[in-house]
Design a protein around this motif. Structure first.
Motif, PDB file in Angstrom:
ATOM      1  N   LEU A 281      80.414  10.264  -9.012  1.00 55.10           N
ATOM      2  CA  LEU A 281      79.671   9.229  -8.625  1.00 55.10           C
ATOM      3  C   LEU A 281      80.183   7.870  -9.605  1.00 55.10           C
ATOM      4  O   LEU A 281      80.664   7.024  -9.200  1.00 55.10           O
ATOM      5  N   LEU A 282      80.440   8.203 -10.965  1.00 51.72           N
ATOM      6  CA  LEU A 282      80.899   7.220 -11.626  1.00 51.72           C
ATOM      7  C   LEU A 282      82.639   6.817 -11.530  1.00 51.72           C
ATOM      8  O   LEU A 282      82.961   5.757 -11.409  1.00 51.72           O
ATOM      9  N   LEU A 283      83.237   7.820 -10.987  1.00 53.76           N
ATOM     10  CA  LEU A 283      84.572   7.956 -10.451  1.00 53.76           C
ATOM     11  C   LEU A 283      84.594   6.939  -9.300  1.00 53.76           C
ATOM     12  O   LEU A 283      85.320   5.878  -9.173  1.00 53.76           O
ATOM     13  N   LEU A 284      83.807   7.257  -8.174  1.00 56.16           N
ATOM     14  CA  LEU A 284      83.798   6.532  -6.996  1.00 56.16           C
ATOM     15  C   LEU A 284      83.404   5.042  -7.331  1.00 56.16           C
ATOM     16  O   LEU A 284      83.932   4.071  -6.584  1.00 56.16           O
ATOM     17  N   PHE A 285      82.362   4.694  -8.045  1.00 58.29           N
ATOM     18  CA  PHE A 285      81.837   3.578  -8.426  1.00 58.29           C
ATOM     19  C   PHE A 285      82.990   2.614  -9.025  1.00 58.29           C
ATOM     20  O   PHE A 285      83.323   1.484  -8.722  1.00 58.29           O
ATOM     21  N   SER A 286      83.832   3.316 -10.011  1.00 55.66           N
ATOM     22  CA  SER A 286      84.809   2.578 -10.686  1.00 55.66           C
ATOM     23  C   SER A 286      85.951   2.165  -9.644  1.00 55.66           C
ATOM     24  O   SER A 286      86.389   0.964  -9.563  1.00 55.66           O
ATOM     25  N   LEU A 287      86.428   3.206  -8.855  1.00 60.14           N
ATOM     26  CA  LEU A 287      87.150   2.864  -7.760  1.00 60.14           C
ATOM     27  C   LEU A 287      87.057   1.877  -6.880  1.00 60.14           C
ATOM     28  O   LEU A 287      87.836   0.912  -6.620  1.00 60.14           O
ATOM     29  N   VAL A 288      85.628   1.837  -6.368  1.00 65.73           N
ATOM     30  CA  VAL A 288      85.338   0.639  -5.398  1.00 65.73           C
ATOM     31  C   VAL A 288      85.195  -0.695  -6.232  1.00 65.73           C
ATOM     32  O   VAL A 288      85.678  -1.738  -5.623  1.00 65.73           O
ATOM     33  N   PHE A 289      84.794  -0.615  -7.423  1.00 69.31           N
ATOM     34  CA  PHE A 289      84.722  -1.794  -8.274  1.00 69.31           C
ATOM     35  C   PHE A 289      86.316  -2.515  -8.513  1.00 69.31           C
ATOM     36  O   PHE A 289      86.428  -3.629  -8.348  1.00 69.31           O
TER      37      PHE A 289
END
Length: 156
Positions: free
Chosen positions: A17-25
């Motif tokens: 989840l942290l990785l996905l949020f970082s990529l989207v950001f």
């Protein structure tokens, strides 16, 4: 299920989840930066063009840029159009339909506006010449960023 397995799965889930949020950001911030630079470039091209037109045509009479040979009118990604405050077209790089009166009056009131014309992004500016005449300059272009496409492909 053992507690060790639960903790491991929880840790993996949180990390994903942290990785996905970082990529989207990162993607959204990069896209916003590219759009900002694109609009700055359009604005700069509009101002340079109106400056050159005013320098070569100080009285701002209508510039006849009709091309005799229709084969030369190829599709283009960018165009710059200059209107007077009565919404008469004074200059255009490429022949195309006029902008709506409502859009031109909105630009005249606000001074600067970003908007879409079909598949094109556009910026409209009210510009005052050294002689005191005001014109409306519209620069439009298609936003196509190879960098954004590459970043999207990397993220997928």
């Amino acid at each position: 299920m053992q507690i060790r397995s639960k903790l491991s799965l929880s840790f993996i889930g949180i990390t994903i989840l942290l990785l996905l949020f970082s990529l989207v950001f990162i993607y959204l911030n990069f896209r916003n930066h590219l759009y900002s630079e694109f609009y700055k470039t359009l604005r700069s091209k509009a101002l340079m063009t109106v400056t050159m037109v005013v320098k070569n045509n100080p009285d701002l009479s209508i510039v006849d840029n009709d091309v005799a040979d229709d084969d030369i009118n190829l599709p283009s990604r960018e165009n710059i159009v200059i209107y007077d405050m009565d919404f008469k077209k004074l200059f255009a790089f490429h022949l195309e339909p006029d902008i709506s009166q409502a859009q031109l009056s909105s630009i005249a009131q606000k001074g600067e506006e970003k908007f879409n014309i079909g598949t094109y992004e556009a910026v409209g500016l009210r510009y005052k010449t050294n002689a005191g005449k005001e014109v409306i300059v519209i620069a439009k272009g298609q936003f196509m960023s190879e960098e954004l496409i590459r970043l999207r492909n990397i993220m997928i």
